[in-house]
Design an enzyme around this catalytic site. Structure first.
Site, mmCIF file in Angstrom:
data_model
loop_
_atom_site.group_PDB
_atom_site.id
_atom_site.type_symbol
_atom_site.label_atom_id
_atom_site.label_comp_id
_atom_site.label_asym_id
_atom_site.label_seq_id
_atom_site.Cartn_x
_atom_site.Cartn_y
_atom_site.Cartn_z
ATOM 1 C CG HIS A 102 -0.302 0.280 2.512
ATOM 2 N ND1 HIS A 102 0.210 -0.716 3.322
ATOM 3 C CD2 HIS A 102 -0.084 1.457 3.165
ATOM 4 C CE1 HIS A 102 0.714 -0.156 4.413
ATOM 5 N NE2 HIS A 102 0.535 1.161 4.345
ATOM 6 C CG ASP A 147 0.267 -4.124 2.804
ATOM 7 O OD1 ASP A 147 0.603 -3.644 1.702
ATOM 8 O OD2 ASP A 147 0.135 -3.452 3.848
ATOM 9 C CB SER A 172 3.124 1.961 6.016
ATOM 10 O OG SER A 172 1.988 2.115 6.835
#
Length: 699
Positions: A481, A542, A639
């Site tokens: 992402h 992910d 992230s």
């Protein structure tokens, strides 16, 4: 009375000289014999003609005497070189015995004389007087290097050489030699011997005997046992006998052992050369030549064997030639160089095919110029059979996998001692930082990392903030992402830094020189990741790979993290370290890289997921795990960053990438629990994807 005395002296001086001696003139000090005055001087010079010498004969010398003749002196030079310095008074007999013999020029050379007197003398001195003569130089008697090998004859202005009976002067007009060249073409048999055989052969001989018969015949030479050609004590030929054919030279032969008899030449054309120096009393050689039908040589080509093996081969017989191990014939068959071929003996004594068995050449290993694998010394000259090369990696941040030493095999390929023909590989040393964090802290306002403590952490600054982990010198892994909407070649990552501001254009940051600006070339998102936000009910799969446009240079501040090994799953309460440039406990992005040690939660705890919308919890899958600790957790903009096992503080490497920061509810709204992509489940996908991509880029 004075004139009469001078003539008598001249007659006396000229008596022992050559029969050819010409009086040319006198040389004397100023105002001789009345006496020279103070500050008097004289400079005189004459040269001899070719083949002559010039000499000065002093008959009177009366100068002021001084130490080293520093007051008054006469100096004589030969071709500019000082040969005598004279002063004081010398008697005629002394001049004749010790001084005059040295006052002579070289053949064709020059003599010069200088005289000077100082400012005063206590008494008046008469000075000096001498005469100079031009004399013929006797090269035969006085020049041992005249070059005549037998007789030397002097004449006025030169000399000539001559020879004994049966000798003649060679073209150099000095060397006496014999006329021993003979063309015996057309004769099928005959006798050849050294000059003056059976007496001692002549010095300076240069003999050439030419033999030529029908093309289908070959000449064979039968030497007599009485063979005596001068040889040095160490076995080297001083004089020598050589047999030359169109295919090569036999010899030289010397000593007391004759060449093998019969000596087969395998040729219808032969040149026999015999040479001697200017000294010696050796007897020489004698041989009988005759012809026979041609046979082909037993050795078709050097460094090979033939099948069938016979003492000799005649017209029409066929053999198979096999090159020795590590050699190959220079012939192409089906685009391959072979080590075996078939050939037939012809009537001319020549094999129909005669290829050279050359050493196998493995060539220099095909290593790209920018490769991290290098050959020690990089010597591309030694690539033939049995030559060895040794491999190494470009730096200590790589490990050589496989054998380091390879040998050029008989098959023409590089082969290790273990039989491996694939070149070794250099793999990055992973998970081994040179610096170790000292204490643990929380990432939300927690411990700031020092340079080199977490060298695999990459900062993704544009177009959106996040993290990534270096897994080798060309690839990084991150969360899908983070890069799902980023064009492949626009992503910028930064490594080798712990202050994110050093990635800007501002030059005031201390570690800016260590920053590595990395541009992406390719972004590969896992095919199972839901890229459409409207369809996304979870962050399963992910994970994404990033290939760099160029290889990065590894160093103490930029090192890869290891991927997980084996099938062991994460254990509840297992401690690891998470790092990032994300939001701190003060709700702002951290300028510095921070890290914290956190523990893995149980599956049951992880299934209690946060809500992303009312009544819509995110789905937890087996490709995830969650971790956290009281007051310690990853946060927004972390992230894609690494979760490393074991924890950095107190743990020992190599450290491995256990997880990738993936998702969770906003940091300040949850109880320190973050969700991570479980990297163990994707190791094979990572390796397969990298291998396939690299292979396609090389094609």
């Amino acid at each position: 009375m004075m004139l009469k005395l001078s003539l008598q002296l001249l007659q006396l001086l000229l008596l022992p000289h050559s029969a050819y001696s010409v009086l040319l003139g006198w040389v004397e000090s100023p105002d001789y014999p009345s006496g020279y005055s103070p500050h008097a001087s004289l400079n005189w010079s004459r040269c001899a003609t070719k083949g002559h010498t010039l000499s000065i004969r002093l008959i009177h010398l009366d100068l002021e005497d001084s130490q080293d003749c520093e007051n008054d002196a006469v100096k004589i030079y030969s071709n500019g070189n000082l040969i005598s310095v004279l002063c004081g008074k010398r008697e005629f007999e002394e001049l004749q015995a010790t001084v005059n013999p040295s006052l002579r020029s070289s053949p064709g050379g020059c003599l010069s004389l200088s005289f000077h007197s100082d400012y005063s003398n206590t008494k008046r001195h008469t000075g000096f007087r001498g005469f100079y003569t031009l004399q013929d130089f006797d090269e035969c008697q006085d020049d041992p290097d005249n070059g005549c090998t037998q007789f030397c004859h002097n004449f006025i202005g030169g000399y000539r050489c001559s020879c004994r009976h049966s000798y003649h002067l060679d073209t150099d007009k000095h060397t006496c030699t014999v006329n021993c060249n003979e063309d015996l073409s057309g004769l099928n048999s005959g006798q050849i011997s050294s000059p003056s055989w059976p007496s001692s052969y002549a010095e300076n001989a240069n003999c050439n005997y030419t033999l030529s018969v029908d093309v289908h015949l070959q000449l064979e030479l039968h030497f007599s046992d009485d063979f005596d050609v001068e040889q040095s004590p160490d076995g080297q030929c001083i004089d020598g006998l050589r047999v030359e054919t169109p295919s090569g030279t036999l010899g030289p032969f010397c000593g007391n052992t004759p060449p093998p008899s019969p000596l087969l030449t395998h040729s219808n054309e032969v040149q026999i050369h015999f040479t001697s120096d200017n000294f010696g009393t050796n007897k020489g050689f004698s041989l009988h030549f005759k012809t026979r039908d041609k046979i082909c040589p037993v050795v078709v080509t050097p460094h090979s064997t033939v099948t069938p093996e016979q003492p000799e081969y005649h017209q029409g017989q066929t053999v198979t030639v096999t090159c020795d191990a590590g050699r190959e014939a220079s012939i192409q068959q089906n685009s391959q160089i072979v080590s075996q071929y078939v050939t037939t003996c012809q009537s001319t004594g020549i094999w129909t095919s005669n290829y050279i068995c050359e050493l196998v050449d493995c060539g220099f290993p095909d290593i790209p110029e920018d490769s991290i694998l290098k050959v020690v010394g990089s010597n591309s000259q030694h690539t033939q059979y049995n030559d060895q090369i040794q491999f190494t990696c470009i730096s200590k941040y790589y490990t050589l996998e496989g054998d380091d030493t390879y040998t050029c095999s008989a098959r023409g390929v590089w082969e290790s001692s273990g039989g491996n023909t694939e070149m070794p590989k250099c793999t990055e040393v992973c998970g081994m930082p040179e610096k170790e964090p000292q204490i643990t802290a929380r990432i939300l306002g927690g411990k700031v990392a020092n340079l080199g403590e977490i060298p695999w952490h990459l900062l993704v600054k544009y177009p959106s903030r996040g993290g990534a982990s270096l897994i080798n010198d060309r690839w990084a892994v991150t969360a899908a992402h983070v890069v799902e909407n980023v064009p492949e070649t626009t992503l910028h990552l930064y490594g080798g830094l712990v202050d994110g501001r050093a990635a800007s254009s501002d030059t005031k940051f201390y570690d800016k020189d260590n920053v590595v600006d990395i541009t992406s070339e390719k972004i590969i998102i896992h095919p199972g990741y839901a890229r459409n936000v409207n369809d996304r009910t979870n962050f399963d799969n992910d994970i994404a790979l990033i290939r760099f446009a160029t290889r990065v240079n590894l160093g103490p501040n930029l090192l890869p993290i290891c991927l997980p090994e084996g099938n062991e799953d994460l254990v509840e309460n297992e401690q690891g370290t998470v790092s990032g440039f994300g939001v701190t406990d003060r709700g702002i992005h951290s300028a510095k890289l921070r890290y914290a040690s956190i523990g893995v939660f149980s599956t049951k705890e992880c299934q209690n997921t946060p809500l992303f919308s009312p009544n819509n919890p995110m789905i937890f899958t087996d490709n995830m795990f969650c971790a956290g600790a009281d007051g310690r957790d990853s946060c927004e903009k972390d992230s894609g960053g690494p979760f490393v096992l074991p924890m950095l503080t107190g743990g020992s490497g190599p450290f491995r990438l256990g997880g990738i920061v993936s998702w969770g509810s906003p940091c300040r709204e949850r109880r320190f629990k973050g969700y991570y992509t479980k990297v163990k489940n994707y190791v094979q996908w990572i390796k397969n994807t990298i291998d396939a991509t690299e292979k396609s880029l090389k094609q």
